[in-house]
Write a protein that holds these residues in place. Structure first.
Motif, PDB file in Angstrom:
ATOM      1  N   VAL A 225       0.849  -1.194   0.000  1.00  5.35           N
ATOM      2  CA  VAL A 225       0.000   0.000   0.000  1.00  5.35           C
ATOM      3  C   VAL A 225       0.881   1.240   0.000  1.00  5.35           C
ATOM      4  CG1 VAL A 225      -1.881   1.209   1.160  1.00  5.35           C
ATOM      5  CG2 VAL A 225      -1.709  -1.279   1.334  1.00  5.35           C
TER       6      VAL A 225
ATOM      7  N   GLU B 166       0.995   5.787  -0.848  1.00  4.99           N
ATOM      8  CA  GLU B 166       0.282   7.029  -1.131  1.00  4.99           C
ATOM      9  C   GLU B 166       0.795   7.588  -2.446  1.00  4.99           C
ATOM     10  OE1 GLU B 166       0.236  11.731   0.199  1.00  4.99           O
ATOM     11  OE2 GLU B 166       1.174  10.249   1.513  1.00  4.99           O
TER      12      GLU B 166
ATOM     13  N   GLU C  83      -3.814  10.140  -2.570  1.00  4.21           N
ATOM     14  CA  GLU C  83      -4.735   9.024  -2.404  1.00  4.21           C
ATOM     15  C   GLU C  83      -3.959   7.775  -2.012  1.00  4.21           C
ATOM     16  OE1 GLU C  83      -8.520   9.664  -5.341  1.00  4.21           O
ATOM     17  OE2 GLU C  83      -6.774   8.652  -6.183  1.00  4.21           O
ATOM     18  N   VAL C  84      -4.682   6.823  -1.449  1.00  5.93           N
ATOM     19  CA  VAL C  84      -4.085   5.537  -1.117  1.00  5.93           C
ATOM     20  C   VAL C  84      -4.329   4.582  -2.285  1.00  5.93           C
ATOM     21  CG1 VAL C  84      -4.220   3.530   0.406  1.00  5.93           C
ATOM     22  CG2 VAL C  84      -4.273   5.839   1.359  1.00  5.93           C
TER      23      VAL C  84
ATOM     24  N   ALA D 153      -5.093  -1.936   3.294  1.00  7.97           N
ATOM     25  CA  ALA D 153      -5.195  -0.666   2.562  1.00  7.97           C
ATOM     26  C   ALA D 153      -6.164   0.282   3.262  1.00  7.97           C
ATOM     27  CB  ALA D 153      -5.635  -0.927   1.123  1.00  7.97           C
ATOM     28  N   ALA D 154      -7.282  -0.260   3.732  1.00  7.50           N
ATOM     29  CA  ALA D 154      -8.276   0.576   4.414  1.00  7.50           C
ATOM     30  C   ALA D 154      -7.709   1.151   5.705  1.00  7.50           C
ATOM     31  CB  ALA D 154      -9.534  -0.248   4.695  1.00  7.50           C
TER      32      ALA D 154
ATOM     33  N   ALA E 277      -5.184   3.874   4.930  1.00  3.94           N
ATOM     34  CA  ALA E 277      -5.849   5.100   4.484  1.00  3.94           C
ATOM     35  C   ALA E 277      -6.431   5.858   5.663  1.00  3.94           C
ATOM     36  CB  ALA E 277      -6.943   4.762   3.474  1.00  3.94           C
TER      37      ALA E 277
ATOM     38  N   LEU F 174      -9.222   6.453   0.068  1.00  4.31           N
ATOM     39  CA  LEU F 174      -8.913   5.269  -0.729  1.00  4.31           C
ATOM     40  C   LEU F 174      -9.304   5.549  -2.173  1.00  4.31           C
ATOM     41  CD1 LEU F 174     -10.061   1.987   1.071  1.00  4.31           C
ATOM     42  CD2 LEU F 174      -7.858   2.404   0.005  1.00  4.31           C
ATOM     43  N   SER F 175      -8.374   5.350  -3.083  1.00  3.29           N
ATOM     44  CA  SER F 175      -8.679   5.549  -4.491  1.00  3.29           C
ATOM     45  C   SER F 175      -9.874   4.700  -4.901  1.00  3.29           C
ATOM     46  CB  SER F 175      -7.471   5.185  -5.344  1.00  3.29           C
ATOM     47  OG  SER F 175      -7.839   5.026  -6.692  1.00  3.29           O
TER      48      SER F 175
ATOM     49  N   VAL G 124     -10.403   0.568  -4.884  1.00  2.30           N
ATOM     50  CA  VAL G 124     -11.501  -0.141  -4.217  1.00  2.30           C
ATOM     51  C   VAL G 124     -12.236  -1.045  -5.208  1.00  2.30           C
ATOM     52  CG1 VAL G 124     -13.615   0.108  -2.878  1.00  2.30           C
ATOM     53  CG2 VAL G 124     -11.768   1.728  -2.549  1.00  2.30           C
TER      54      VAL G 124
ATOM     55  N   VAL H  42     -13.467   6.030   4.650  1.00  2.50           N
ATOM     56  CA  VAL H  42     -12.876   4.779   4.175  1.00  2.50           C
ATOM     57  C   VAL H  42     -13.912   3.660   4.231  1.00  2.50           C
ATOM     58  CG1 VAL H  42     -11.080   3.057   4.598  1.00  2.50           C
ATOM     59  CG2 VAL H  42     -10.559   5.489   4.845  1.00  2.50           C
TER      60      VAL H  42
END
Length: 817
Positions: free
Chosen positions: A327, A329, A333-334, A352-353, A356, A363-364, A368, A403
């Motif tokens: 993960v 940045e 955005e993540v 990832a969550a 973020a 989260l992008s 997702v 998120v």
């Protein structure tokens, strides 16, 4: 000219025929939804076309057109919608003739009792007004010719769209601000008991704004489900208009059952749930779209300066900052690292969550969606890492909400927790409640994240907060149903049998304290005994107290007050006294394992630290035991000052997170028949990202740290200065306390703080500087929270006097602050 005269002279235009046809169309139950709206727009077009032709002939006006704008321009005519019309003319006709033409169109509309929003303009005037009034420009973006000079309308549309695109850097921020101000006034449609289907956030106004953004060519809204959400909201408004006979957009409580019946739904709750789901789709699309708009506009403003600085060369690539394993940045955005493989890594969604939320980054949406389509399902029960990442996500405070919503928008929450579907978008009829059931549960976790310093098991508090009302999706008492569901969900998440029981107890009794405190006589011994019987242990009581407050704060402003808080606190003190009546026995210390004993003997022989790093546990876990997180690190060395801060500092330098730690002193016989004191450290560590360091490097740095040739404090400070941590979640301050009756042999200092690199090193330094001896240490990291207990004595091996212990707690807390 009077309206009667106009109507009489326009009889050929068929106003009565149009009224009759309109009434028949609206009473036709077989036709509803988009077909009826389109048919109503088409019927209105035919009538207005006839009106315009007759009126233009009488007025002698050429070079004019009748233009539908706004909702009518989109062909979305609800039964009581306004007719938004512009009479467009090329400016060659006499002003009186144009006015006469307008009167011959407007008056018949008014005579039928239809609401009319009208204007008369040349193309130049229309463009000028649009340039000055954002709302006018938005309406003209949907301009559609109804009658007259089609070329005139096409030319205006082209000019308006060109103006909109050229002025996008100025107009879009203004539109964003307009939407935010409206949301502030009207609230969130998805949570309101009497929502405004048009004006509230997530309503039809926002859906229209997304169309305008798309027309600017700056960004496009997520299209998945958006058209369906818009249809649901429009259908509900149609039914509301027909039910009430009024041009209203507010779905009042007294009309919800009738509207639901008109739409063929079971009841008002089914109606609200459907409307809430649609509003949530629009709200999520709105968030994603405006984030993309701001990113694009920001990039456009920066790019010319970058080119100038680079001499016209190519702009540098976007930086990618690691946040967790797999993960990173990128551009605010993540996103996933290039090496991430969701199809092989079932924990990646939660990792990832959590990253973020902890970084307060979105989260992008593309990430997702990619995870939703390709992520490998988690095994049941979940592995320990997945459980830890969920706890970290829940403990991130306010940053958890966006998120969580992003995961929900793509169906990932119900995939992770299937029982969540029952509470998804479920309305709460009690006006005390601010949120739907699912959002209330997330808000309760958010509130609980600020109370984690008050409990010894913040992970259980956060998960119980997330699940405490899960039974509201089932018939009967939601606490009773919730206990069963929470037990299943906690086991699915991977908690051991004991922790599952605690979570189930918390869910079953989450209303016990507030209801007892406000509805029972606390001076009655039976009242206090009944609560003590229900909670069983002091640790469960501690968790229930925090959960009670989090639940109330997440319900709404009317659910908690200083008075209620004082009553609950009084009850908790009384129950705690009852539970303390039977003091627990002092636990016997556990014997060293064979591996620990082998290392201790080697450390005794060499007089140096001995390390072992095991990537897998060699001994099987006991049935029902919590699954360890990370890898096992064993250290044995002769007892000496400074071991704890040195070892913790070395791990921090190598970017290793301490998930759990145990430090204790043991005595081993020497060859001379005496005994020697050694320290055994048994820790669970995990790499922040990347691979684990070699054990030999860890040992070498530990030796240097102990002999003073490695300045850990300076090295950590240098790294912090070189790579400053981005602004993240504002955590509650650390809390250091003296555990009451913790041990007869030592003073127990409890530290509850936000987990961070070097935390254990700072605690160890503070204890060493206070001239106390650490007899043993028990460190646990629960999500983003560290809950540590240090058994300390004075130089003679005796527990600290009360005042000295309190002073030590203050010193450690100050060092961490």
């Amino acid at each position: 000219m009077t309206s009667t005269e106009v109507t009489t002279e326009s009889e050929d235009s068929g106003p009565s025929g149009y009224a009759a046809a309109r009434l028949r169309l609206l009473q036709e139950k077989a036709q509803s939804g988009p077909p009826r709206r389109a048919a109503l727009a088409s019927l209105t077009d035919e009538w207005l076309t006839a009106l315009f032709a007759t009126a233009a002939g009488h007025a002698g006006v050429r070079g004019a057109a009748l233009v539908a704008v706004g909702g009518y321009g989109r062909g979305e005519l609800s039964p009581r919608s306004d007719l938004d019309l512009v009479l467009l003319h090329d400016g060659t006709a006499d002003a009186a003739a144009v006015a006469a033409l307008a009167d011959r169109i407007w008056y018949p509309v008014w005579d039928l009792g239809l609401a009319l929003d009208h204007s008369v303009r040349t193309p130049a005037e229309a463009r000028k007004t649009a340039g000055e009034d954002l709302k006018v420009q938005l309406g003209l973006l949907d301009a559609r010719p109804v009658a007259g000079d089609l070329g005139l309308v096409a030319s205006l549309r082209t000019a308006i769209l060109a103006d909109w695109r050229n002025l996008a850097p100025k107009r879009l921020p203004a539109l964003d601000e307009l939407c935010r101000e409206r949301a502030e006034r009207q609230g969130e449609l998805q949570f309101l008991l009497e929502p405004d289907l048009k004006e509230a956030r997530g309503g039809l106004r926002d859906a229209t704004a997304l169309r305008a953004v798309a027309a600017s060519w700056v960004a496009d809204a997520p299209r998945e489900g958006l058209a369906e959400a818009r249809r649901i909201l429009l259908d509900a408004r149609d039914a509301l208009h027909l039910t009430t006979g009024r041009a209203t957009d507010r779905l009042a409580l007294q009309e919800q059952d009738q509207v639901a019946d008109a739409l063929g739904l079971l009841d008002a709750d089914a109606l609200l749930r459907q409307v809430y789901e649609a509003a949530r789709t629009v709200s999520y699309a709105t968030d994603v779209t405006w984030r993309e708009v701001n990113r694009v506009l920001r990039a456009r403003s920066v790019r010319p300066r970058l080119r100038a600085m680079l001499g016209g060369g190519r702009a540098p690539a976007t930086d990618r900052t690691p946040l967790a394993d797999g993960v990173v940045e990128a551009d605010g955005e993540v996103v996933l690292a290039r090496t991430a493989r969701p199809e092989r890594d079932p924990v990646l969604v939660l990792r990832a969550a959590a990253a973020a939320a902890q970084s307060e980054l979105p989260l992008s949406r593309h990430v997702v969606r990619h995870l939703a389509g390709s992520a490998k399902p988690l095994p049941v029960p979940w592995p320990a890492e997945a459980r830890e990442e969920l706890v970290t996500l829940l403990g991130a405070g306010e940053a958890t909400v966006p998120v969580w919503e992003a995961l929900e928008a793509e169906g990932l929450i119900t995939r992770l927790l299937p029982d969540w579907e029952r509470v998804h978008c479920r309305p709460q009829r009690n006006p005390v409640h601010t949120w739907t059931v699912d959002r209330h549960l997330v808000e309760a976790a958010v509130r609980a994240s600020t109370l984690t310093r008050r409990v010894g098991r913040p992970d259980l508090l956060l998960v119980a907060a997330l699940l405490h009302d899960i039974g509201k999706g089932w018939p009967g008492d939601h606490s009773v149903a919730g206990e069963v569901i929470a037990r299943d969900m906690a086991a699915r998440i991977g908690f051991d049998q004991h922790d599952v029981g605690v979570i189930a107890t918390l869910v079953r009794h989450h209303l016990l304290l507030i209801e007892t405190a406000t509805r029972r006589d606390l001076d009655d011994p039976a009242t206090v005994r009944s609560v003590a019987t229900a909670v069983s242990t002091a640790s469960t009581l501690e968790l229930l107290h925090a959960l009670t407050e989090a639940d109330a704060l997440a319900t709404g402003p009317a659910a908690w007050s200083t008075w209620r808080a004082s009553l609950v606190t009084d009850l908790v003190k009384r129950v705690a006294a009852v539970l303390a009546g039977e003091a627990p026995e002092e636990p016997e210390p556990a014997a060293p394992s064979a591996e620990q004993e082998r290392l201790a003997i080697e450390a005794l022989r060499t007089g140096e630290p001995v390390l072992a790093l095991h990537t897998q546990t060699e001994t099987p876990q006991e049935e029902g035991a919590a699954e360890p997180v990370g890898v096992e690190l064993l250290i044995a060395l002769p007892d000496r000052p400074g071991v704890l801060p040195a070892a913790a500092g070395v791990l921090a330098l190598h970017r290793l997170t301490v998930r759990a730690a145990d430090l204790r002193a043991v005595e081993l016989p020497t060859e001379l028949g005496e005994t020697a004191d050694l320290l055994l450290l048994s820790w669970r560590v995990a790499a922040e990202y990347g691979s684990l360091p070699q054990a030999a490097r860890l040992r070498a740095d530990l030796v240097r740290a102990l002999d003073g040739s490695l300045d850990i404090r300076a090295r950590l400070a240098e790294r912090e200065a070189a790579y400053p941590r981005r602004r993240g979640v504002k955590a509650p301050p650390p809390r250091v306390t003296v555990a009451a009756a913790g041990s007869r042999l030592a003073t127990v200092i409890e530290v509850r703080a936000q987990d961070a690199p070097g935390l254990l090193h700072r605690i160890g330094r503070a204890l060493e500087q206070s001239a106390v001896r650490v007899r043993s240490a028990h460190v646990s990291t629960l999500g983003a929270n560290a809950v540590d207990a240090f058994y300390v004595t004075d130089a003679d091996g005796e527990p600290l006097p009360g005042e000295r212990a309190a002073e030590l707690a203050r010193e450690v807390e100050k060092a961490l602050g």
